[in-house]
Design an enzyme around this catalytic site. Structure first.
Site, mmCIF file in Angstrom:
data_model
loop_
_atom_site.group_PDB
_atom_site.id
_atom_site.type_symbol
_atom_site.label_atom_id
_atom_site.label_comp_id
_atom_site.label_asym_id
_atom_site.label_seq_id
_atom_site.Cartn_x
_atom_site.Cartn_y
_atom_site.Cartn_z
ATOM 1 N N GLU A 160 0.977 -1.137 0.012
ATOM 2 C CA GLU A 160 -0.002 0.077 -0.119
ATOM 3 C C GLU A 160 0.822 1.321 -0.078
ATOM 4 O OE1 GLU A 160 -3.524 2.012 2.823
ATOM 5 O OE2 GLU A 160 -3.024 -0.233 3.020
ATOM 6 N N GLY A 161 1.965 1.159 0.788
ATOM 7 C CA GLY A 161 2.742 2.285 0.764
ATOM 8 C C GLY A 161 3.609 2.525 -0.482
#
Length: 416
Positions: A160-161
């Site tokens: 996600e990051g």
């Protein structure tokens, strides 16, 4: 034929952006003079499910451009249906309507549809999450779009990051040229929080935990990233922990309420988190509210966050609840964003917390939230005078991880 459009009971947000902004996907010189590629990404978050329909313009000898993005959001999130997974289908079908309305029928069979679930499902017991995702796979399998079993998954916090970092650096042009420095990314969601940046000092790579470092190729360049997701340290999960609750466990026995010095002394109300309704109350404090709340937050975060070394000297964008609480403070305008210092959150927390003795205000959790944000930023190694850029959109495009993840998926699909 479009799927049924009678589902209108859900809360929703939507917009459509027509914008040609260079993304810099890999060149495709053997393609026709001009063509389009679509991608559909579902972001299944802890509080809602969002769909992003991306339309890429492909031209000979040029990097593809983002021609259009259509966005729609509904509430609640998938995790709300943990005990009744069949009911999650209705919202997914409604959002697929949006995709079918936005994409020519001739392109449906060549358009990948993907759902990535984030912290809300990561926090569910494994079997409950699996049943929900199986229902989504069933809906996708009956849709006219391109999908496989791997099209539906729980997204790791690190992914996600990284995907959000790709999105931001695409949109500011940081990946298209070796002359442009990339920026770091901070994201504070409901269930988890991420930090991602590209180290410039080899020492950072050598001294960081091995699972914090990832590498990938783009534009014939290898990008090495420091990225870590702290599950359970998103704002809503942290709020529950500071109040004294335990994630996923309803209050039992004689304990019917949570009492906290982070709330106004005379406040009593209800708060719902992860389908559990809590009664929350303030407590009479023997010292100013800010100092009492600060101690609670510092105790929660003690030894849970790793300082990110050189990140303190790099340019960072911050998103999600970092943005929302800066708006609540009046530091930035909701529509345009701006910049914020760590000290803005600190001073804001002191003002709001101690002001509750006189006026509780409308946002009863603002004292707790601002105190938490100010502490976690310092735990990550940022000084009080560190400045962050805050943006919901860059060049009229949403700054979520969805664009970066779609890019990766389409690239892997095209390279198969």
């Amino acid at each position: 034929m479009l799927l049924s459009r009678h589902r209108r009971s859900r809360k929703r947000d939507n917009h459509e952006v027509t914008k040609v902004g260079q993304l810099g996907l890999s060149d495709s010189s053997n393609r026709p003079t001009s063509s389009f590629q679509f991608g559909v990404m579902f972001d299944a978050g802890s509080t809602g499910t969002r769909i992003h329909v991306f339309k890429f313009l492909l031209e000979d000898n040029e990097s593809p451009k983002l021609a259009q993005e259509t966005f729609r959001a509904i509430k609640p999130g998938l995790s709300a249906y943990a005990d009744e997974p069949e009911k999650c289908k209705e919202g997914i079908l409604e959002l697929l309507d949006v995709a079918q309305s936005s994409i020519p029928s001739s392109a449906w069979s060549n358009t990948p549809v993907v759902l990535k679930a984030t912290a809300g499902l990561r926090l569910l017991p494994g079997e409950k999450a699996k049943h929900l995702l199986d229902k989504v796979r069933e809906v996708f399998g009956n849709s006219p779009f391109l999908s496989s079993g791997e099209s539906v998954s729980i997204m790791g916090g690190t992914d996600e990051g990284i995907s959000a970092w790709i999105t931001v650096n695409f949109l500011i042009g940081g990946l298209q040229s070796s002359d442009t420095l990339t920026v770091g990314m901070l994201d504070l969601g409901g269930g988890s929080t991420q930090i991602t940046f590209s180290p410039r000092d080899e020492k950072t790579i050598q001294t960081s935990p091995i699972d914090y470092i990832s590498s990938f190729q783009m534009f014939n360049r290898t990008h090495t990233l420091y990225s870590h997701s702290y599950l359970g340290l998103g704002l809503m999960s942290a709020r529950l922990a500071v109040l004294g609750g335990i994630e996923g466990q309803p209050l039992e026995g004689s304990v019917t309420e949570l009492v906290s010095p982070c709330l106004a002394p005379d406040y009593s109300g209800q708060w719902e988190h992860a389908d559990v309704v809590y009664t929350v109350k303030g407590q009479k404090a023997g010292e100013p509210i800010y100092e009492s709340c600060l101690k609670k937050v510092e105790k929660l975060l003690y030894n849970k966050v790793k300082p990110a070394g050189e990140a303190k000297d790099m340019e960072f964008y911050a998103f999600s609840y970092y943005y929302d609480r800066a708006v609540d403070l009046g530091v930035i305008a909701e529509k345009t964003g701006g910049t914020v210092k760590v000290s803005d959150y600190i001073e804001g927390a002191k003002r709001v917390c101690n002001g509750m003795m006189v006026n509780p205000g409308e946002n009863h959790f603002l004292c707790l939230d601002l105190t938490y944000i100010s502490v976690i930023l310092q735990e990550l190694g940022f000084s009080k005078d560190k400045v962050f850029k805050l943006a919901r959109k860059i060049d009229e495009v949403e700054t979520s991880w969805a664009l970066g993840a779609t890019f990766h998926y389409i690239e892997s699909f095209r390279n198969q």
